[in-house]
Design a protein around this motif. Structure first.
Motif, mmCIF file in Angstrom:
data_model
loop_
_atom_site.group_PDB
_atom_site.id
_atom_site.type_symbol
_atom_site.label_atom_id
_atom_site.label_comp_id
_atom_site.label_asym_id
_atom_site.label_seq_id
_atom_site.Cartn_x
_atom_site.Cartn_y
_atom_site.Cartn_z
ATOM 1 N N ALA A 102 -0.268 1.837 8.517
ATOM 2 C CA ALA A 102 0.242 1.547 9.862
ATOM 3 C C ALA A 102 0.667 0.090 9.979
ATOM 4 N N ALA A 103 -0.074 -0.801 9.338
ATOM 5 C CA ALA A 103 0.282 -2.222 9.358
ATOM 6 C C ALA A 103 1.633 -2.468 8.676
ATOM 7 N N MET A 157 0.827 -1.202 0.000
ATOM 8 C CA MET A 157 0.000 0.000 0.000
ATOM 9 C C MET A 157 0.867 1.261 0.000
ATOM 10 N N SER A 158 1.985 1.229 0.732
ATOM 11 C CA SER A 158 2.834 2.428 0.780
ATOM 12 C C SER A 158 3.406 2.750 -0.604
ATOM 13 N N THR A 159 3.704 1.737 -1.394
ATOM 14 C CA THR A 159 4.200 1.964 -2.759
ATOM 15 C C THR A 159 3.121 2.624 -3.607
ATOM 16 N N GLN A 160 1.891 2.196 -3.460
ATOM 17 C CA GLN A 160 0.786 2.795 -4.219
ATOM 18 C C GLN A 160 0.570 4.243 -3.798
ATOM 19 N N VAL A 161 0.663 4.512 -2.505
ATOM 20 C CA VAL A 161 0.507 5.884 -2.009
ATOM 21 C C VAL A 161 1.628 6.749 -2.556
ATOM 22 N N ARG A 162 2.857 6.239 -2.522
ATOM 23 C CA ARG A 162 4.005 6.982 -3.043
ATOM 24 C C ARG A 162 3.803 7.321 -4.517
ATOM 25 N N PHE A 166 0.959 8.159 6.212
ATOM 26 C CA PHE A 166 0.745 9.026 5.058
ATOM 27 C C PHE A 166 1.684 10.229 5.121
ATOM 28 N N GLU A 167 1.795 10.822 6.299
ATOM 29 C CA GLU A 167 2.628 12.013 6.465
ATOM 30 C C GLU A 167 4.097 11.726 6.158
ATOM 31 N N ALA A 168 4.591 10.575 6.607
ATOM 32 C CA ALA A 168 5.994 10.221 6.349
ATOM 33 C C ALA A 168 6.231 9.986 4.856
ATOM 34 N N ILE A 169 5.290 9.325 4.198
ATOM 35 C CA ILE A 169 5.435 9.081 2.753
ATOM 36 C C ILE A 169 5.378 10.391 1.996
ATOM 37 N N THR A 206 -9.183 3.481 6.370
ATOM 38 C CA THR A 206 -8.671 2.177 5.940
ATOM 39 C C THR A 206 -7.251 2.333 5.407
ATOM 40 N N LEU A 207 -7.017 3.393 4.653
ATOM 41 C CA LEU A 207 -5.684 3.665 4.134
ATOM 42 C C LEU A 207 -4.702 3.863 5.288
#
Length: 115
Positions: free
Chosen positions: A39-40, A1-6, A45-48, A33-34
């Motif tokens: 977090a999992a 998920m973090s890759t998709q957010v990035r 979000f803020e760090a990304i 949910t995001l």
């Protein structure tokens, strides 16, 4: 998920306000949910968003001659002072100093050695 957010943030940083609601909408999930999915993964979000902005600012400052006001907008900030504070936090230098260092690296520096 973090890759998709990035990826979502990288693609939309200069065109829309980088808010979790917009990214969640792009990924077809609820913002909460995001947050839970990130977090999992041990991310937020803020760090990304901070990473994406840092990488974009570095790229624009060190590889272009764009005015600082334009770089500010391209990385999703509304005020040039916000860019200045962020670059100082990330790199310990002002945006102009970072740009100058990239254009004229100190002898023996990593950038100078790669030439």
């Amino acid at each position: 998920m973090s890759t998709q957010v990035r990826r979502a943030l990288t693609g939309s940083l200069s065109t829309t306000s980088p808010a979790i609601t917009g990214v969640a909408r792009l990924l077809s999930v609820h913002p909460r949910t995001l947050q839970r999915k990130l977090a999992a993964e041990g991310a937020s979000f803020e760090a990304i968003l901070d990473e994406v902005r840092r990488d974009a600012a570095h790229r624009y400052l060190t590889t272009t001659d764009l005015p600082l006001g334009q770089v500010t907008a391209l990385v999703g900030f509304t005020e040039q002072s916000t860019l200045s504070h962020a670059v100082r936090r990330w790199y310990g230098a002002s945006p102009r100093e970072l740009r100058r260092t990239a254009q004229h690296p100190a002898p023996g520096s990593r950038t100078e050695l790669s030439r």
